[in-house]
Write an enzyme that holds these catalytic residues in place. Structure first.
Site, mmCIF file in Angstrom:
data_model
loop_
_atom_site.group_PDB
_atom_site.id
_atom_site.type_symbol
_atom_site.label_atom_id
_atom_site.label_comp_id
_atom_site.label_asym_id
_atom_site.label_seq_id
_atom_site.Cartn_x
_atom_site.Cartn_y
_atom_site.Cartn_z
ATOM 1 N N ASP A 1 -2.177 10.630 -2.123
ATOM 2 C CA ASP A 1 -2.489 9.670 -3.176
ATOM 3 C C ASP A 1 -2.771 10.349 -4.499
ATOM 4 O O ASP A 1 -2.713 9.726 -5.549
ATOM 5 C CB ASP A 1 -3.689 8.812 -2.760
ATOM 6 C CG ASP A 1 -3.263 7.908 -1.617
ATOM 7 O OD1 ASP A 1 -3.239 8.395 -0.468
ATOM 8 O OD2 ASP A 1 -2.898 6.750 -1.883
ATOM 9 N N ARG B 1 0.868 -1.181 0.000
ATOM 10 C CA ARG B 1 0.000 0.000 0.000
ATOM 11 C C ARG B 1 0.900 1.224 0.000
ATOM 12 O O ARG B 1 2.123 1.125 0.171
ATOM 13 C CB ARG B 1 -1.037 -0.019 1.151
ATOM 14 C CG ARG B 1 -0.669 -0.737 2.416
ATOM 15 C CD ARG B 1 0.399 -0.096 3.206
ATOM 16 N NE ARG B 1 0.147 1.313 3.380
ATOM 17 C CZ ARG B 1 1.057 2.207 3.623
ATOM 18 N NH1 ARG B 1 2.341 1.861 3.733
ATOM 19 N NH2 ARG B 1 0.763 3.481 3.761
ATOM 20 N N GLY B 2 0.265 2.401 -0.160
ATOM 21 C CA GLY B 2 1.038 3.617 -0.366
ATOM 22 C C GLY B 2 1.122 3.843 -1.869
ATOM 23 O O GLY B 2 1.447 2.919 -2.627
HETATM 24 O O1 MRU Z 1 -4.592 2.987 2.147
HETATM 25 P P1 MRU Z 1 -3.114 3.240 2.073
HETATM 26 O O2 MRU Z 1 -2.361 2.680 3.230
HETATM 27 O O3 MRU Z 1 -2.549 2.834 0.730
HETATM 28 O O4 MRU Z 1 -2.985 4.822 2.152
HETATM 29 C C1 MRU Z 1 -1.718 5.391 2.024
HETATM 30 C C2 MRU Z 1 -1.713 6.867 2.150
HETATM 31 O O5 MRU Z 1 -2.723 7.495 2.301
HETATM 32 C C3 MRU Z 1 -0.375 7.536 1.972
HETATM 33 O O6 MRU Z 1 -0.308 8.704 2.743
HETATM 34 C C4 MRU Z 1 -0.199 7.923 0.482
HETATM 35 O O7 MRU Z 1 -0.441 6.825 -0.346
HETATM 36 C C5 MRU Z 1 1.159 8.437 0.213
HETATM 37 S S1 MRU Z 1 2.390 7.174 0.307
HETATM 38 C C6 MRU Z 1 3.899 7.867 0.017
#
Ligand code: MRU
Length: 356
Positions: A246, A55-56
């Protein structure tokens, strides 16, 4: 290039491409178990992204790029036209795993563009070109995080308290992170500062991932629950907020993990600068405002349970938007590997994306 020594030596990387094989860290098991899972087809990678094993925003883009390559290895015996069609279908399929982070869509578009440029080759040649492109996306992501670190590190001063939300750390990228990149560099330079990691309900990326990875590197990190953020700001313990994102859209509105909007409103109220960190691949100039960003709605079971344990009565109604949108007027600055921009964001983003 990023220096592995500025993150903890024993922090696992989110993605490894070793001898042409794809290994993805299962982040749902962190911080208690480190399992690198071997991935050999697109369905497996789709599921891994959907379940947030990886994720991220940047990490899911890189994973999907490699996912497309490992899938296409099964199809080199198709006719050339069928192979080309299959790449496009599988890219769309991987892109459908999560809707909000634009990096996923960006990576799939880049892979299809690469295919289009190599369309006259044999299937093996097209596959090799796709693998080289995925490796390039991966290497660039590492270099970008280091670029971000250098741009934003001067913002961090001795004695500061910095709040972050969710995990925009090394685990969310290929290495070093986005929001955490300047923290790693400032720590490496010997600056003393404190990081407050919001736990990030419902899935605890702040508690399980951010607090863990920063602590491993020796950064002074304190875990707080999300509802402590206002108190920490009101009592003067926070001097700056840095979060990842995102998707940044053309007017500077920013989507990030659910709860970020509340943190931004609080920061405005208390006069605390609120910064957003991202690679330029997270900037979506084709979407005009935050209202047009698709917000992923996740299974309500993630709200009624905590790490698999029921906390609400069976049958309780839920909502589970995974992201929210912070309007540009609450954002003090956005830093990318190309530099820092401030309002008015529409013009600043246009200039940035032109490379000016
Ligand atoms: O649901 P996730 O864990 O994928 O959400 C991740 C985030 O909101 C992060 O802040 C974003 O993707 C930036 S990662 C460098």
């Amino acid at each position: 290039m990023p220096d592995k020594s500025i993150i903890a030596d024993d922090l696992p990387l989110s993605i490894e491409w070793k001898d042409g094989e794809l290994y993805i860290l299962d982040q749902t098991l962190l911080p208690h178990k480190t399992v690198m899972e071997h991935h050999t087809n697109a369905e497996q990678v789709w599921d891994t992204i959907k379940r947030l094993k990886v994720r991220g925003a940047p990490a899911i883009g890189v994973s999907a790029a490699y996912g497309l390559c490992v899938e296409m290895r099964h199809h080199v015996n198709l006719s050339s036209d069928e192979f080309i069609q299959k790449v496009k279908e599988q890219a769309d399929y991987l892109d459908s795993s999560r809707p909000t982070a634009i990096n996923l869509n960006w990576a799939m578009k880049r892979m299809v563009e690469c295919l289009d440029q190599n369309i006259s080759g044999s299937n093996d040649e097209m596959l090799n070109a796709l693998i080289r492109e995925a490796e390039l996306i991966h290497e660039e992501d590492k270099a970008i995080s280091y670029g971000l670190a250098k741009v934003a590190e001067p913002l961090i001063k001795d004695g500061m308290g910095i709040m972050t939300h969710c995990n925009a750390g090394s685990l969310a990228t290929s290495i070093l992170g986005t929001a955490t990149a300047p923290m790693y560099l400032a720590h490496d330079k010997g600056k003393n500062f404190k990081v407050y990691a919001n736990e990030t309900r419902p899935l605890f990326q702040g508690a399980r991932l951010t607090a863990w990875e920063l602590d491993k590197a020796g950064i002074d990190v304190t875990l707080i629950t999300d509802n402590m953020a206002a108190h920490m700001m009101a009592t003067g313990q926070i001097n700056m907020v840095i979060v990842g994102t995102d998707r940044v859209v053309a007017n500077g509105d920013v989507a990030n993990k659910i709860g970020t909007l509340g943190v931004a409103i609080l920061a405005k109220h208390y006069g605390i600068p609120f910064y957003v960190a991202c690679p330029s691949s997270t900037i979506d100039m084709h979407t005009a405002t935050g209202a047009d960003i698709p917000i992923e709605e996740r299974d309500g079971a993630e709200v009624t349970t905590i790490l698999g344990q029921d906390v609400a009565a069976i049958g309780t109604k839920t909502r589970s938007p995974a992201f929210d949108v912070t309007p540009n007027e609450l954002v003090t600055g956005i830093f990318t590997e190309k530099g820092m921009i401030t309002a008015p964001y529409k013009d600043a983003l246009e200039q940035l994306m032109k490379g000016a």
